[in-house]
Design an enzyme around this catalytic site. Sequence first.
Site, PDB file in Angstrom:
ATOM      1  N   TYR A  88       3.879 -11.804 -10.509  1.00 16.39           N
ATOM      2  CA  TYR A  88       3.665 -11.485  -9.091  1.00 16.39           C
ATOM      3  C   TYR A  88       4.998 -11.539  -8.330  1.00 16.39           C
ATOM      4  CZ  TYR A  88       0.425 -10.537  -5.309  1.00 16.39           C
ATOM      5  OH  TYR A  88      -0.264  -9.923  -4.298  1.00 16.39           O
ATOM      6  N   LYS A 127       3.995 -12.563   0.249  1.00 16.99           N
ATOM      7  CA  LYS A 127       2.696 -13.092   0.700  1.00 16.99           C
ATOM      8  C   LYS A 127       2.872 -14.464   1.379  1.00 16.99           C
ATOM      9  CE  LYS A 127       0.011  -9.712  -0.681  1.00 16.99           C
ATOM     10  NZ  LYS A 127      -0.334  -8.657   0.294  1.00 16.99           N
TER      11      LYS A 127
HETATM   12  O1  0WD Z   1      -5.859  -7.458  -6.764  1.00 18.06           O
HETATM   13  C1  0WD Z   1      -5.602  -6.830  -5.741  1.00 18.06           C
HETATM   14  N1  0WD Z   1      -5.668  -5.521  -5.719  1.00 18.06           N
HETATM   15  C2  0WD Z   1      -5.243  -7.594  -4.500  1.00 18.06           C
HETATM   16  C3  0WD Z   1      -4.665  -6.959  -3.437  1.00 18.06           C
HETATM   17  C4  0WD Z   1      -5.513  -9.051  -4.468  1.00 18.06           C
HETATM   18  C5  0WD Z   1      -5.138  -9.683  -3.229  1.00 18.06           C
HETATM   19  C6  0WD Z   1      -4.535  -8.993  -2.212  1.00 18.06           C
HETATM   20  N2  0WD Z   1      -4.292  -7.655  -2.323  1.00 18.06           N
HETATM   21  C7  0WD Z   1      -3.655  -6.972  -1.200  1.00 18.06           C
HETATM   22  C8  0WD Z   1      -2.440  -6.142  -1.519  1.00 18.06           C
HETATM   23  O2  0WD Z   1      -1.291  -6.930  -1.735  1.00 18.06           O
HETATM   24  C9  0WD Z   1      -2.352  -5.324  -0.235  1.00 18.06           C
HETATM   25  O3  0WD Z   1      -1.757  -6.103   0.796  1.00 18.06           O
HETATM   26  O4  0WD Z   1      -4.548  -6.079  -0.610  1.00 18.06           O
HETATM   27  C10 0WD Z   1      -3.819  -5.086   0.114  1.00 18.06           C
HETATM   28  C11 0WD Z   1      -4.369  -3.724  -0.250  1.00 18.06           C
HETATM   29  O5  0WD Z   1      -4.000  -3.430  -1.586  1.00 18.06           O
HETATM   30  P1  0WD Z   1      -4.915  -2.662  -2.652  1.00 18.06           P
HETATM   31  O6  0WD Z   1      -6.147  -2.173  -2.011  1.00 18.06           O
HETATM   32  O7  0WD Z   1      -5.015  -3.540  -3.844  1.00 18.06           O
HETATM   33  O8  0WD Z   1      -3.976  -1.464  -3.114  1.00 18.06           O
HETATM   34  P2  0WD Z   1      -3.783   0.081  -2.706  1.00 18.06           P
HETATM   35  O9  0WD Z   1      -5.070   0.806  -2.769  1.00 18.06           O
HETATM   36  O10 0WD Z   1      -2.678   0.568  -3.584  1.00 18.06           O
HETATM   37  O11 0WD Z   1      -3.300   0.012  -1.205  1.00 18.06           O
HETATM   38  C12 0WD Z   1      -2.038  -0.485  -0.787  1.00 18.06           C
HETATM   39  C13 0WD Z   1      -1.419   0.553   0.081  1.00 18.06           C
HETATM   40  C14 0WD Z   1      -0.487   1.590  -0.523  1.00 18.06           C
HETATM   41  O12 0WD Z   1      -0.867   2.194  -1.573  1.00 18.06           O
HETATM   42  P3  0WD Z   1       0.217   2.623  -2.743  1.00 18.06           P
HETATM   43  O13 0WD Z   1      -0.391   2.015  -3.942  1.00 18.06           O
HETATM   44  O14 0WD Z   1       0.187   4.097  -2.671  1.00 18.06           O
HETATM   45  O15 0WD Z   1       1.595   2.053  -2.478  1.00 18.06           O
HETATM   46  O16 0WD Z   1      -0.454   0.076   0.968  1.00 18.06           O
HETATM   47  C15 0WD Z   1       0.082   1.243   1.598  1.00 18.06           C
HETATM   48  C16 0WD Z   1      -0.205   2.412   0.728  1.00 18.06           C
HETATM   49  O17 0WD Z   1      -1.222   3.173   1.243  1.00 18.06           O
HETATM   50  N3  0WD Z   1       1.529   1.218   1.755  1.00 18.06           N
HETATM   51  C17 0WD Z   1       2.091   1.559   2.914  1.00 18.06           C
HETATM   52  N4  0WD Z   1       1.555   1.930   4.090  1.00 18.06           N
HETATM   53  C18 0WD Z   1       2.401   2.241   5.071  1.00 18.06           C
HETATM   54  N5  0WD Z   1       3.742   2.187   4.935  1.00 18.06           N
HETATM   55  C19 0WD Z   1       3.478   1.488   2.691  1.00 18.06           C
HETATM   56  C20 0WD Z   1       4.321   1.823   3.773  1.00 18.06           C
HETATM   57  N6  0WD Z   1       5.649   1.801   3.676  1.00 18.06           N
HETATM   58  N7  0WD Z   1       3.691   1.103   1.407  1.00 18.06           N
HETATM   59  C21 0WD Z   1       2.482   0.928   0.849  1.00 18.06           C
END
Ligand code: 0WD
Length: 262
Positions: free
Chosen positions: A158, A165
């Site tokens: 991580y 975080k």
């Molecule tokens: O196990 C998991 N998936 C966990 C996720 C466990 C605990 C927490 N999280 C958190 C993540 O760290 C994040 O903060 O949940 C949040 C949402 O993440 P997610 O749903 O797991 O992942 P995803 O569907 O990929 O969404 C995150 C999105 C980005 O997607 P990608 O994968 O294309 O980077 O964050 C957005 C983007 O849509 N993102 C941004 N949005 C605006 N500006 C930027 C940016 N510069 N960079 C990433």
Amino acid sequence: MLLKGKRALVMGVANQRSIAWGIASAFHREGAELAFTYQNDRLKENLDELLDAVGGRNAFPTFPCDVQNDEHVRAVFEGLRDRWGRLDAVAHCIAFANRDDLSRPFHEISRSGYALALDISAYSLIAVARGAASLMGDGGGSIFTLTYNAVERVVPGYNVMAVAKAALETEVRYLASELGPGQVRVNAISAGPIKTLAGSAVKGLTKLRDLTEQTAPMRRNVTQEDVGDVAVFLASDLSRAVTGNVIFVDSGFHLMGIAQES
Ligand code: 0WD
């Protein structure tokens, strides 16, 4: 209809598996009016397709927003001021780190990779809270973000995101303290490992999910729906006196000092 009459902004839908989409679906079910941001044109296509399945893309205000761009962030809240005049809730579901900085040893994280991860994944909450609070008026509102418990405990792989975080969770407490007098609440949901685009960037996600299923008190993984329902609570008046918290949605995994298999 716990969110009837509430206006909520959801940030971070990348595709159907995104936790942000789980939150948006739960908000929609509970009667909230929704607006969305998308990071870039490619992700806008995904978002539009998802919105078409729940009433049509034209029914929801959407805004381009790369959170590294101050102008984008400002334009989102100006756009919402024009469109809605006020805002009740924001779901901040955004994080990013270079794959290199997640896979190489922690002590080899680059200065630039560190700055990038912290900027997108942690600083962005401050910029978003500033804009959102200015639209929450006398009635206040609810801002929440997504975190992961690699903060208090080491989760190999991580790496730089754990530092981001940790910063994010500290921001939740400082923002909650400052924005509280205006009845703006700030919280975080600490979710268990879920298979998403961002999740897959973490080496060993499958192992983490297996471990959760085998050893978490509830012996099961969590879903986007599990997180969405807690998000409904945080955005609703049911949580009107809840601020500055990190709420675990992880089947109780964070409780265990030693894994107990059965
Ligand atoms: O196990 C998991 N998936 C966990 C996720 C466990 C605990 C927490 N999280 C958190 C993540 O760290 C994040 O903060 O949940 C949040 C949402 O993440 P997610 O749903 O797991 O992942 P995803 O569907 O990929 O969404 C995150 C999105 C980005 O997607 P990608 O994968 O294309 O980077 O964050 C957005 C983007 O849509 N993102 C941004 N949005 C605006 N500006 C930027 C940016 N510069 N960079 C990433």
